[in-house]
Scaffold this active site. Structure first.
Site, short mmCIF file in Angstrom:
data_model
loop_
_atom_site.label_atom_id
_atom_site.label_comp_id
_atom_site.label_asym_id
_atom_site.label_seq_id
_atom_site.Cartn_x
_atom_site.Cartn_y
_atom_site.Cartn_z
N PRO A 10 0.80 -1.21 0.00
CA PRO A 10 0.00 0.00 0.00
C PRO A 10 0.84 1.27 0.00
O PRO A 10 1.87 1.36 0.65
CB PRO A 10 -0.84 -0.09 1.27
CG PRO A 10 -0.17 -1.11 2.13
CD PRO A 10 0.55 -2.03 1.20
N ASN A 11 0.35 2.21 -0.78
CA ASN A 11 0.87 3.57 -0.90
C ASN A 11 2.18 3.66 -1.69
O ASN A 11 2.65 4.76 -1.95
CB ASN A 11 1.03 4.24 0.47
CG ASN A 11 -0.29 4.31 1.19
OD1 ASN A 11 -1.28 4.77 0.63
ND2 ASN A 11 -0.33 3.84 2.42
N ARG A 18 4.76 11.10 -2.25
CA ARG A 18 4.32 10.88 -0.86
C ARG A 18 5.51 11.01 0.08
O ARG A 18 6.47 10.26 -0.01
CB ARG A 18 3.71 9.49 -0.72
CG ARG A 18 3.32 9.15 0.70
CD ARG A 18 2.83 7.71 0.80
NE ARG A 18 2.59 7.38 2.19
CZ ARG A 18 3.15 6.35 2.81
NH1 ARG A 18 3.96 5.55 2.16
NH2 ARG A 18 2.88 6.12 4.07
N TYR A 23 10.71 9.06 1.97
CA TYR A 23 10.84 8.02 0.94
C TYR A 23 11.61 8.47 -0.29
O TYR A 23 11.85 7.66 -1.18
CB TYR A 23 9.44 7.53 0.53
CG TYR A 23 8.65 6.98 1.69
CD1 TYR A 23 9.00 5.77 2.28
CD2 TYR A 23 7.58 7.67 2.23
CE1 TYR A 23 8.30 5.26 3.35
CE2 TYR A 23 6.86 7.17 3.30
CZ TYR A 23 7.23 5.97 3.86
OH TYR A 23 6.53 5.47 4.93
N ASN A 74 8.18 -5.40 -0.48
CA ASN A 74 8.05 -4.21 0.34
C ASN A 74 6.57 -4.17 0.69
O ASN A 74 5.75 -3.74 -0.11
CB ASN A 74 8.49 -2.95 -0.41
CG ASN A 74 8.38 -1.71 0.46
OD1 ASN A 74 7.68 -1.70 1.46
ND2 ASN A 74 9.07 -0.66 0.06
N ALA A 77 2.82 -0.69 4.92
CA ALA A 77 2.23 -0.79 6.26
C ALA A 77 1.78 -2.21 6.61
O ALA A 77 1.73 -2.57 7.79
CB ALA A 77 1.06 0.18 6.39
N GLU A 98 12.76 -9.15 2.38
CA GLU A 98 11.93 -8.00 2.76
C GLU A 98 12.74 -6.73 2.53
O GLU A 98 13.89 -6.64 2.93
CB GLU A 98 11.56 -8.14 4.23
CG GLU A 98 10.75 -7.00 4.79
CD GLU A 98 10.50 -7.16 6.28
OE1 GLU A 98 10.05 -6.16 6.88
OE2 GLU A 98 10.77 -8.23 6.86
N HIS A 100 12.60 -2.30 2.57
CA HIS A 100 11.94 -1.04 2.92
C HIS A 100 12.85 0.10 2.50
O HIS A 100 14.06 0.04 2.72
CB HIS A 100 11.66 -0.96 4.43
CG HIS A 100 10.74 -2.03 4.88
ND1 HIS A 100 9.38 -1.97 4.68
CD2 HIS A 100 10.99 -3.22 5.49
CE1 HIS A 100 8.84 -3.07 5.16
NE2 HIS A 100 9.79 -3.84 5.65
N ARG A 107 12.21 4.52 12.99
CA ARG A 107 10.98 5.29 12.88
C ARG A 107 10.08 5.03 14.08
O ARG A 107 10.54 4.58 15.12
CB ARG A 107 10.31 4.96 11.54
CG ARG A 107 11.20 5.40 10.37
CD ARG A 107 10.56 5.29 9.04
NE ARG A 107 9.33 6.10 9.00
CZ ARG A 107 8.41 5.95 8.06
NH1 ARG A 107 8.54 5.04 7.13
NH2 ARG A 107 7.33 6.70 8.07
#
Length: 145
Positions: A10-11, A18, A23, A74, A77, A98, A100, A107
């Site tokens: 998502p996103n 964004r 990012y 990735n 969320a 994985e 990111h 964070r």
């Protein structure tokens, strides 16, 4: 030729616009182009899926079985919330890395927990787009072994 499916959650379709302070300004198309170039140099075939819907990501993971040799995910969320995606990865029994863009461990505390990590062969975070390329490198080495 070994094949890798790169899955973005998502996103991630909004990359480049964004929260660029978190990012960066790299778009999802930029990530995919860079992955295509790296995959070709490694002798890998690469395909891509992006969805904002958990079920669509699970369906893509299930469909990868018998079609692809590895996964780069990735989860956005969903990394921090989806036991269902973790179970899907475990079920298809494909090596998964994985990725990111940001360092999830630096964070907010809720981002420190990854449900994907227990089923990943490795985790790359905080290195921006390069993380995807390193994931392809690692899978190529694994396939060659």
């Amino acid at each position: 030729m070994p094949s890798v499916l790169v899955i973005n959650g998502p996103n991630l379709n909004l990359l480049g616009t964004r929260q660029p302070e978190v990012y960066g300004r790299t778009t999802l198309a930029d990530v995919e182009d860079a992955c295509r170039t790296r995959a070709a140099s490694l002798g890998l075939d690469v395909a891509f899926v992006q969805s904002n819907h958990e079920g669509a990501l699970i369906d893509a993971i299930h469909a990868a079985r018998g079609t692809h040799d590895g996964l780069v995910i990735n989860g956005g969320a969903f990394t921090h919330t989806s036991i269902a995606i973790m179970d899907a990865v475990a079920s298809v029994e494909l090596p998964m890395i994985e990725v990111h863009l940001s360092n999830i461990h630096a964070r907010e505390p809720f981002r420190h927990r990854s449900y994907l990590a227990p089923v990943a062969i490795g985790q790359i975070c905080g290195l921006g787009m390069a993380g995807y390329l390193y994931a392809l490198d690692a899978l190529a080495q694994r396939f060659a072994a």
